[in-house]
Design an enzyme around this catalytic site. Sequence first.
Site, PDB file in Angstrom:
ATOM      1  N   LYS A 114       0.824  -1.214   0.000  1.00 13.60           N
ATOM      2  CA  LYS A 114       0.000   0.000   0.000  1.00 13.60           C
ATOM      3  C   LYS A 114       0.858   1.264   0.000  1.00 13.60           C
ATOM      4  O   LYS A 114       0.532   2.248  -0.655  1.00 13.60           O
ATOM      5  CB  LYS A 114      -0.964  -0.015   1.188  1.00 13.60           C
ATOM      6  CG  LYS A 114      -2.094  -1.016   0.963  1.00 13.60           C
ATOM      7  CD  LYS A 114      -3.004  -1.117   2.159  1.00 13.60           C
ATOM      8  CE  LYS A 114      -4.155  -2.084   1.878  1.00 13.60           C
ATOM      9  NZ  LYS A 114      -5.000  -2.312   3.054  1.00 13.60           N
ATOM     10  N   LYS A 194      -4.631  -6.987 -12.505  1.00 19.85           N
ATOM     11  CA  LYS A 194      -5.674  -7.369 -11.554  1.00 19.85           C
ATOM     12  C   LYS A 194      -6.720  -6.250 -11.470  1.00 19.85           C
ATOM     13  O   LYS A 194      -6.352  -5.076 -11.343  1.00 19.85           O
ATOM     14  CB  LYS A 194      -5.023  -7.582 -10.177  1.00 19.85           C
ATOM     15  CG  LYS A 194      -6.012  -7.752  -9.041  1.00 19.85           C
ATOM     16  CD  LYS A 194      -5.306  -7.721  -7.689  1.00 19.85           C
ATOM     17  CE  LYS A 194      -6.268  -7.894  -6.560  1.00 19.85           C
ATOM     18  NZ  LYS A 194      -6.720  -6.932  -5.727  1.00 19.85           N
ATOM     19  N   LYS A 197      -9.770  -1.134  -7.635  1.00 17.94           N
ATOM     20  CA  LYS A 197     -10.146   0.279  -7.726  1.00 17.94           C
ATOM     21  C   LYS A 197      -8.923   1.178  -7.693  1.00 17.94           C
ATOM     22  O   LYS A 197      -8.950   2.272  -8.226  1.00 17.94           O
ATOM     23  CB  LYS A 197     -11.177   0.672  -6.668  1.00 17.94           C
ATOM     24  CG  LYS A 197     -10.738   0.463  -5.254  1.00 17.94           C
ATOM     25  CD  LYS A 197     -11.882   0.799  -4.332  1.00 17.94           C
ATOM     26  CE  LYS A 197     -11.693   0.232  -2.944  1.00 17.94           C
ATOM     27  NZ  LYS A 197     -11.371  -1.191  -2.852  1.00 17.94           N
TER      28      LYS A 197
HETATM   29  P1  ADP Z   1      -9.555  -3.456  -4.516  1.00 18.47           P
HETATM   30  O1  ADP Z   1      -8.301  -4.127  -5.057  1.00 18.47           O
HETATM   31  O2  ADP Z   1     -10.451  -3.015  -5.624  1.00 18.47           O
HETATM   32  O3  ADP Z   1      -9.214  -2.341  -3.543  1.00 18.47           O
HETATM   33  P2  ADP Z   1     -10.229  -4.951  -2.167  1.00 18.47           P
HETATM   34  O4  ADP Z   1      -8.782  -5.093  -1.818  1.00 18.47           O
HETATM   35  O5  ADP Z   1     -11.077  -4.022  -1.341  1.00 18.47           O
HETATM   36  O6  ADP Z   1     -10.358  -4.560  -3.708  1.00 18.47           O
HETATM   37  O7  ADP Z   1     -10.868  -6.415  -2.177  1.00 18.47           O
HETATM   38  C1  ADP Z   1     -12.060  -6.803  -1.541  1.00 18.47           C
HETATM   39  C2  ADP Z   1     -12.221  -8.295  -1.768  1.00 18.47           C
HETATM   40  O8  ADP Z   1     -12.376  -8.590  -3.168  1.00 18.47           O
HETATM   41  C3  ADP Z   1     -11.029  -9.115  -1.295  1.00 18.47           C
HETATM   42  O9  ADP Z   1     -11.503 -10.302  -0.686  1.00 18.47           O
HETATM   43  C4  ADP Z   1     -10.267  -9.447  -2.559  1.00 18.47           C
HETATM   44  O10 ADP Z   1      -9.603 -10.680  -2.465  1.00 18.47           O
HETATM   45  C5  ADP Z   1     -11.368  -9.502  -3.613  1.00 18.47           C
HETATM   46  N1  ADP Z   1     -10.851  -9.019  -4.913  1.00 18.47           N
HETATM   47  C6  ADP Z   1     -10.513  -7.748  -5.209  1.00 18.47           C
HETATM   48  N2  ADP Z   1     -10.087  -7.628  -6.500  1.00 18.47           N
HETATM   49  C7  ADP Z   1     -10.134  -8.883  -7.023  1.00 18.47           C
HETATM   50  C8  ADP Z   1      -9.816  -9.430  -8.319  1.00 18.47           C
HETATM   51  N3  ADP Z   1      -9.379  -8.653  -9.316  1.00 18.47           N
HETATM   52  N4  ADP Z   1      -9.987 -10.748  -8.509  1.00 18.47           N
HETATM   53  C9  ADP Z   1     -10.453 -11.536  -7.490  1.00 18.47           C
HETATM   54  N5  ADP Z   1     -10.770 -11.083  -6.256  1.00 18.47           N
HETATM   55  C10 ADP Z   1     -10.625  -9.775  -6.011  1.00 18.47           C
END
Ligand code: ADP
Length: 331
Positions: A114, A194, A197
């Site tokens: 992060k 991947k 957001k």
């Molecule tokens: P972001 O990367 O958009 O900030 P988060 O880290 O808040 O998303 O992820 C929330 C949940 O969604 C977690 O359990 C994470 O493993 C899952 N997740 C997020 N992005 C993906 C992705 N591209 N593929 C599969 N699972 C995902």
Amino acid sequence: MSKTKTILSGIQPSGKLHIGNYFGAIRQHIAMQEEGEAFYFIANYHSLTSLSDGEQLRQNTIDVTLDYLALGLDPEKATFFAQSDVPQVTELAWMLGTLCPVSLMEKGVSYKDKIAAGLSPNIGLFTYPILQAADILIYHSDVVPVGEDQKQNIEITRDLAGKFNHMYDGEYLVIPEEHIVKSVAVVPGVDGRKMSKSYDNTINIFAEGKALKKRVMSIQTDSTPLDEPKDPGTCNVFALIKLFADEETQAEIADKYRAGGYGYGHAKKELLGMIKEYFGEARERRRELALDLDYVHDVLREGSKKARERAETVMEPIREVTGIVRHFKHV
Ligand code: ADP
Ligand code: TRP
């Protein structure tokens, strides 16, 4: 008969939910509400590590609740609530912090990731896994369904629970199992990285109309000309199609790729249709729910009541054994 398992997971309300979140987490959360006593919460304190706009956080909290309800969360089956409505969480987090070696946090990969992605290196972000451990341990959770990226945080949770039980010589905290959601690996975003957001490459679950179309049409592909055969295995559009289509449809589309004469534009149109169809009912339900925000607040109120009651039964013996005396009764 074996004891009903307590299932727990949290989601940060730091932006609009996207189809990576859906296939990587939300879909399994909703399926698991049938398998035990499920607790799902909005990790709004965790979001403060990356979001400092109060109005936005308030709105996101309601949006995530609407999203989960529209996608099939049943408040009769699963307890759904906001993290901040259970003060016992921050109480336990402090106690865990007092027995957590600094070196355990220094090994945290998600903190490093992060910071590398530009977040401010604050203490909240550094000790994020301690708050997450308290989230899990305060309900005596048995199973924690999370994505691969959360593995280390669950290990830290197990470690801290063990340290606490050892320090106070009793089974005050339950050591949880992780349940890594394996049904999809990583959902790619429109740029092939991947979907996240933080990369601005998402397709949001409830995007619609022109915005949704524009997003799908912007998925990056190679420049193989229309008539030439294409490899579905390396195509971002096909990777997304696979999430929505049954096996027969996937095989048909893969054949069209290989035969040539089928362009990426065709594939994108098929994908767009699939997304609209797949989330169609949920979109309709979300629209209706958004007209009844009193109901949404009721769900959060009821959920927080149940969660607080459970948290209090776990916290009471912990206060007793640590010698933290409360001189007045609060909820
Ligand atoms: P972001 O990367 O958009 O900030 P988060 O880290 O808040 O998303 O992820 C929330 C949940 O969604 C977690 O359990 C994470 O493993 C899952 N997740 C997020 N992005 C993906 C992705 N591209 N593929 C599969 N699972 C995902
Ligand atoms: N760290 C999780 C994420 O970013 C969210 C979260 C906070 C969580 N507390 C939790 C997940 C407890 C599972 C259990 O996705």
